[in-house]
Motif scaffolding. Sequence first.
Motif, PDB file in Angstrom:
ATOM      1  N   ALA A 137     -26.191   0.345  44.275  1.00  9.75           N
ATOM      2  CA  ALA A 137     -25.845  -0.270  45.563  1.00  9.75           C
ATOM      3  C   ALA A 137     -26.457   0.508  46.730  1.00  9.75           C
ATOM      4  N   VAL A 138     -26.364   1.819  46.692  1.00 13.43           N
ATOM      5  CA  VAL A 138     -26.903   2.651  47.774  1.00 13.43           C
ATOM      6  C   VAL A 138     -28.422   2.534  47.831  1.00 13.43           C
ATOM      7  N   LEU A 139     -29.074   2.616  46.671  1.00 11.11           N
ATOM      8  CA  LEU A 139     -30.534   2.550  46.633  1.00 11.11           C
ATOM      9  C   LEU A 139     -31.057   1.189  47.078  1.00 11.11           C
ATOM     10  N   VAL A 140     -30.382   0.120  46.669  1.00  5.08           N
ATOM     11  CA  VAL A 140     -30.793  -1.225  47.099  1.00  5.08           C
ATOM     12  C   VAL A 140     -30.679  -1.345  48.615  1.00  5.08           C
ATOM     13  N   ALA A 141     -29.598  -0.812  49.177  1.00  4.34           N
ATOM     14  CA  ALA A 141     -29.415  -0.871  50.633  1.00  4.34           C
ATOM     15  C   ALA A 141     -30.540  -0.117  51.348  1.00  4.34           C
ATOM     16  N   ILE A 142     -30.915   1.046  50.826  1.00  9.76           N
ATOM     17  CA  ILE A 142     -31.975   1.842  51.459  1.00  9.76           C
ATOM     18  C   ILE A 142     -33.311   1.131  51.400  1.00  9.76           C
ATOM     19  N   ILE A 143     -33.676   0.641  50.218  1.00 10.66           N
ATOM     20  CA  ILE A 143     -34.959  -0.043  50.060  1.00 10.66           C
ATOM     21  C   ILE A 143     -34.966  -1.361  50.833  1.00 10.66           C
ATOM     22  N   PHE A 144     -33.818  -2.047  50.900  1.00 10.97           N
ATOM     23  CA  PHE A 144     -33.727  -3.297  51.661  1.00 10.97           C
ATOM     24  C   PHE A 144     -34.042  -3.051  53.130  1.00 10.97           C
ATOM     25  N   ALA A 186     -35.765  -0.550  54.344  1.00 11.16           N
ATOM     26  CA  ALA A 186     -37.179  -0.195  54.448  1.00 11.16           C
ATOM     27  C   ALA A 186     -38.070  -1.436  54.382  1.00 11.16           C
ATOM     28  N   LEU A 187     -37.727  -2.382  53.518  1.00 10.29           N
ATOM     29  CA  LEU A 187     -38.515  -3.607  53.390  1.00 10.29           C
ATOM     30  C   LEU A 187     -38.409  -4.490  54.625  1.00 10.29           C
ATOM     31  N   GLN A 188     -37.281  -4.451  55.288  1.00  8.14           N
ATOM     32  CA  GLN A 188     -37.123  -5.253  56.496  1.00  8.14           C
ATOM     33  C   GLN A 188     -38.059  -4.794  57.606  1.00  8.14           C
ATOM     34  N   HIS A 189     -38.418  -3.518  57.569  1.00  6.39           N
ATOM     35  CA  HIS A 189     -39.394  -3.032  58.537  1.00  6.39           C
ATOM     36  C   HIS A 189     -40.813  -3.429  58.149  1.00  6.39           C
ATOM     37  N   VAL A 190     -41.053  -3.581  56.840  1.00  9.30           N
ATOM     38  CA  VAL A 190     -42.389  -3.960  56.374  1.00  9.30           C
ATOM     39  C   VAL A 190     -42.563  -5.477  56.387  1.00  9.30           C
ATOM     40  N   PHE A 191     -41.514  -6.203  55.919  1.00  6.63           N
ATOM     41  CA  PHE A 191     -41.572  -7.663  55.841  1.00  6.63           C
ATOM     42  C   PHE A 191     -40.374  -8.266  56.582  1.00  6.63           C
ATOM     43  N   PRO A 192     -40.371  -8.263  57.879  1.00  7.60           N
ATOM     44  CA  PRO A 192     -39.239  -8.841  58.623  1.00  7.60           C
ATOM     45  C   PRO A 192     -39.150 -10.351  58.422  1.00  7.60           C
ATOM     46  N   GLN A 193     -37.991 -10.898  58.688  1.00  3.96           N
ATOM     47  CA  GLN A 193     -37.728 -12.333  58.599  1.00  3.96           C
ATOM     48  C   GLN A 193     -37.635 -12.848  57.168  1.00  3.96           C
ATOM     49  N   HIS A 194     -37.632 -11.970  56.168  1.00  2.00           N
ATOM     50  CA  HIS A 194     -37.511 -12.410  54.779  1.00  2.00           C
ATOM     51  C   HIS A 194     -36.399 -11.616  54.104  1.00  2.00           C
ATOM     52  N   TRP A 195     -35.205 -11.710  54.633  1.00  2.00           N
ATOM     53  CA  TRP A 195     -34.120 -10.838  54.171  1.00  2.00           C
ATOM     54  C   TRP A 195     -33.705 -11.141  52.727  1.00  2.00           C
ATOM     55  N   GLU A 196     -33.663 -12.435  52.352  1.00  2.00           N
ATOM     56  CA  GLU A 196     -33.235 -12.756  50.985  1.00  2.00           C
ATOM     57  C   GLU A 196     -34.249 -12.255  49.968  1.00  2.00           C
ATOM     58  N   SER A 218     -36.369  -9.823  50.435  1.00  3.16           N
ATOM     59  CA  SER A 218     -36.334  -8.360  50.469  1.00  3.16           C
ATOM     60  C   SER A 218     -35.192  -7.834  49.617  1.00  3.16           C
ATOM     61  N   PHE A 219     -34.019  -8.457  49.741  1.00  9.07           N
ATOM     62  CA  PHE A 219     -32.870  -8.017  48.947  1.00  9.07           C
ATOM     63  C   PHE A 219     -33.113  -8.254  47.459  1.00  9.07           C
ATOM     64  N   ARG A 220     -33.647  -9.431  47.128  1.00  8.22           N
ATOM     65  CA  ARG A 220     -33.873  -9.780  45.726  1.00  8.22           C
ATOM     66  C   ARG A 220     -34.886  -8.838  45.074  1.00  8.22           C
ATOM     67  N   GLU A 221     -35.999  -8.586  45.775  1.00  7.98           N
ATOM     68  CA  GLU A 221     -37.021  -7.713  45.198  1.00  7.98           C
ATOM     69  C   GLU A 221     -36.527  -6.271  45.102  1.00  7.98           C
ATOM     70  N   ALA A 222     -35.751  -5.840  46.088  1.00  2.65           N
ATOM     71  CA  ALA A 222     -35.187  -4.484  46.038  1.00  2.65           C
ATOM     72  C   ALA A 222     -34.215  -4.359  44.878  1.00  2.65           C
TER      73      ALA A 222
END
Length: 482
Positions: A279-286, A288-298, A300-304
């Motif tokens: 849970a903690v690692l997914v939150a961290i990577i999520f 980080a991904l939001q800064h790389v790929f904004p506007q794609h939250w679902e 980003s969460f799924r891939e993380a």
Amino acid sequence: MFDMRPVGYVVGLLVAVLGLAMIVPMLVDLAQGRGHAIVFLQTMLITTLGGSMIALACANGVKSGLTIQQTFLLTTSIWILLPVFGALPFMLGAPASSFTDAVFEAMSGLTTTGATVLTGLDDMPKGLLIWRGILQWLGGIGIIVVAMVFLPELKVGGMQIFKSEAFDTFGKILPRAGQIATQISVIYVWLTLACVLSYLALGMNTFDATVHALTTISTGGFSNYDASFGAFSGRMEYVASIFMILAALPFARYVQLVNGNMTALHRDPQVKGFVATIAVLVAIIFVALQHVFPQHWEQSFREALFNITSIISGTGYASVDYMQWGSFAVAMFFFIGLIGGCAGSTACSIKIFRYQILFASVRTQLRRIRSPHGIFTPRYAGRPIAADVLTSVMSFFMFFVVTLGLVAVALSMTGLDFVTSISGAGAALANIGPGLGDIIGPAGNFSTLNDTAKWILTAAMLIGRLELMAVYVLLTVKFWRA
């Protein structure tokens, strides 16, 4: 010199069983009609007859039990000989597959590492594809039995802490290890069937669903496609993540669960620590991904979720090339792979419980420094940690770090760059699968490495899967003199 016949008898029987398992890919190839069925017929006869002859030759030395030396030798011999026989279909059936490549692929399969040297998987005969899945599935159930029956008895890497927990606490319900192994096998089969049906329900064809279920529940990670799990997307990734997590939980708890202990899972500190870590690692990577790929939250969460679960459990699937996520995410993935799942599961690497024991020991030492006259005892699951368990766990960490460094140096001496060497050493020793970099990263494979590097990685996969000390003890003179 101790008697080798009991070891040869058991190994021979297992080799014969492996040969019988080749019937499945033979029938698949017959149905496909690509002419590879003869390969599996030949290898099945060689393996079955070879194993049977070994068992018959050693049958007169079978006794009621094994000595400690015989048990150590058995655990290692199984994971040396089975990959050799399991490599035969790759040698005879895979295009341009050398002996080195075939043994590498079979060792990666049976140790559930998931590193591959095969390319063109999309067009490969289905018999070979399902054989890769069968190797990982058999290796997954095999390592559960080893982790629950052999390693606690051998006091390897702190595993003795689970000896009474795995067998004694079942009381009269399951008094013998054999009964527990039987129930674990049934649970393993049911989890696999549930995974197959889930993949089918989401649109996979029957063949893909079967092979990917075999490699998901075994946390092996072999796929039928060069793109790995990137050939699928969306809800498939969520389902795969769930089953990878389930496979990385201790199977002893499932046995307790089906026998009426409804609190077995959520009271286990391993389970809580493993789920919390994900849970903690997914939150961290999520984030980080939001800064790389904004506007794609679902997405980003799924891939993380998928890729972190895949790496921490040692499955090794990749749905995307996470080397493109930035240096922070890449560094995170390297260290995530060194965490691992729960002891007594199909997961690999260092394992959550060892970190928990390490942190408990560190906390106790800090308290002793603050209060020199106090009496403090490190505890795990509410119980004091025995001195031999602490010593074994600390020794494991030391051996792991030293071995990781030695393997990385050996790989660098074959001409590989630093990133490939250190990540390849970690991927093999922790049985993760993909490494980092352009060569062995999630978008590549191990096919371009030279034979020396492949043999180094093959040895590292074996050492890592058997928790290091079970192999290293065989290298001591006193072991053979005992």
